[in-house]
Scaffold this motif. Sequence first.
Motif, short mmCIF file in Angstrom:
data_model
loop_
_atom_site.label_atom_id
_atom_site.label_comp_id
_atom_site.label_asym_id
_atom_site.label_seq_id
_atom_site.Cartn_x
_atom_site.Cartn_y
_atom_site.Cartn_z
N HIS A 156 0.86 -1.18 0.00
CA HIS A 156 0.00 0.00 0.00
C HIS A 156 0.90 1.23 0.00
O HIS A 156 1.84 1.32 0.79
CB HIS A 156 -0.90 0.04 1.24
CG HIS A 156 -1.85 -1.10 1.34
ND1 HIS A 156 -2.94 -1.24 0.52
CD2 HIS A 156 -1.89 -2.17 2.18
CE1 HIS A 156 -3.61 -2.33 0.83
NE2 HIS A 156 -2.99 -2.93 1.83
N VAL A 157 0.59 2.19 -0.85
CA VAL A 157 1.27 3.48 -0.87
C VAL A 157 0.28 4.53 -0.40
O VAL A 157 -0.79 4.68 -1.00
CB VAL A 157 1.80 3.82 -2.27
CG1 VAL A 157 2.46 5.20 -2.27
CG2 VAL A 157 2.80 2.76 -2.74
N ALA A 197 -11.95 3.60 13.37
CA ALA A 197 -12.99 4.22 12.58
C ALA A 197 -13.07 3.64 11.17
O ALA A 197 -14.13 3.55 10.57
CB ALA A 197 -12.75 5.74 12.50
N MET A 198 -11.94 3.19 10.63
CA MET A 198 -11.94 2.64 9.29
C MET A 198 -12.77 1.37 9.20
O MET A 198 -13.25 0.98 8.14
CB MET A 198 -10.51 2.33 8.86
CG MET A 198 -9.66 3.57 8.56
SD MET A 198 -10.11 4.38 7.03
CE MET A 198 -9.58 3.17 5.83
N CYS A 199 -12.92 0.68 10.35
CA CYS A 199 -13.60 -0.61 10.33
C CYS A 199 -15.00 -0.54 10.95
O CYS A 199 -15.68 -1.54 11.04
CB CYS A 199 -12.76 -1.65 11.09
SG CYS A 199 -11.13 -1.87 10.39
N ALA A 237 -3.07 6.85 10.53
CA ALA A 237 -3.09 5.78 11.53
C ALA A 237 -4.29 4.85 11.37
O ALA A 237 -4.15 3.63 11.51
CB ALA A 237 -3.08 6.40 12.93
N GLU A 238 -5.46 5.38 11.11
CA GLU A 238 -6.64 4.53 10.98
C GLU A 238 -6.52 3.60 9.77
O GLU A 238 -6.87 2.42 9.84
CB GLU A 238 -7.91 5.39 10.86
CG GLU A 238 -8.22 6.21 12.10
CD GLU A 238 -8.67 5.34 13.27
OE1 GLU A 238 -8.93 4.14 13.06
OE2 GLU A 238 -8.76 5.87 14.38
N ARG A 239 -6.01 4.13 8.69
CA ARG A 239 -5.82 3.28 7.50
C ARG A 239 -4.78 2.20 7.80
O ARG A 239 -4.94 1.05 7.39
CB ARG A 239 -5.39 4.13 6.31
CG ARG A 239 -5.16 3.28 5.07
CD ARG A 239 -4.75 4.11 3.87
NE ARG A 239 -4.49 3.23 2.72
CZ ARG A 239 -4.05 3.66 1.54
NH1 ARG A 239 -3.83 4.94 1.34
NH2 ARG A 239 -3.83 2.80 0.57
N PHE A 240 -3.71 2.57 8.50
CA PHE A 240 -2.67 1.60 8.84
C PHE A 240 -3.24 0.49 9.70
O PHE A 240 -2.97 -0.70 9.45
CB PHE A 240 -1.53 2.32 9.56
CG PHE A 240 -0.44 1.41 10.05
CD1 PHE A 240 0.43 0.80 9.16
CD2 PHE A 240 -0.28 1.17 11.40
CE1 PHE A 240 1.44 -0.04 9.61
CE2 PHE A 240 0.72 0.33 11.87
CZ PHE A 240 1.58 -0.28 10.96
N LEU A 241 -4.02 0.85 10.70
CA LEU A 241 -4.65 -0.17 11.53
C LEU A 241 -5.50 -1.12 10.69
O LEU A 241 -5.42 -2.35 10.83
CB LEU A 241 -5.51 0.49 12.61
CG LEU A 241 -4.78 1.14 13.78
CD1 LEU A 241 -5.73 2.03 14.57
CD2 LEU A 241 -4.17 0.08 14.69
#
Length: 286
Positions: free
Chosen positions: A249-250, A283-285, A263-267
């Motif tokens: 992922h970039v 929050a992303m999930c 951070a949310e995307r990384f998690l």
Amino acid sequence: MQPFLADDGEVIHVAITGDGRPMVLLHGWTATHRDWNPFVSTFGASHRVFRWDARGHGGHPLTIGQAPTVERMARDLENLMAHWDLHDAVVIGHSMGALTLWQYLRDFGTKRLSQVVFIDQSPRLLTDEHWTNGIYGDFDNERNAAFVRDLEQDFAETVLRLVANGLNERGRRKYLENGKGMQMARERLRALDPAPLIACWKSLTAADYREVLARIDVPALLIYGEESNFYTSTTAHWVRDAIPNARMHVYDGVDHAPHLWQAERFLHDVLDFVGADCDESCAMCA
């Protein structure tokens, strides 16, 4: 933090949180276990999370004086996993942590590992006429020697300039503006003992892990910053192509610490990769 003794008698400090399959988080050069604070709660819901202050880092003085070379830090990592009898571990390395993990894979293989994550790193930092995927694309032996001399004269300012003089224009602007955040970073760096960190840098820049990548036989996830201070997208794609079946992922618009900026995307990306579910704190999930 819970200290343990490495096999040479050095004290290594580790923070442990959560329960479940082990996850080991390896920070970058001059950093500490605190860099992972934004992720501990979510990762700890499904994993037993280990975060160390690498030898010579975190403000812990060396007790026996053995420098934090990348080879020694990889052995420290094996000592940590043997001490807590870790198996089926997910190991995540950012920057220096990625180099430490590559050295670990070279020296100890994957018998304790299930999955690996590498964040914004090149397998060889220094460049030459045949290799332009290192720092800045043009950070050769001569330039590195000058950098080390500068570290010995003014460690804190030289580290900050390494970031500022890179490929990220925003980083350069922040350095020149010299705001509160930059001043705090300078004071934090000034509080460190530079000698072991300079020895560590010399070891990191002497290393070459290009041949290790093809031998990685566990699933690998790569996270890169589109506007990394140090590496272009060419480096990211070279690493992806060198590791069998690697997932990459970039993250758009972010620098050498993509996991901290998004951070949310990384998690979400890591938990999706390891097959765990986020809880409502992610929050992303949600």
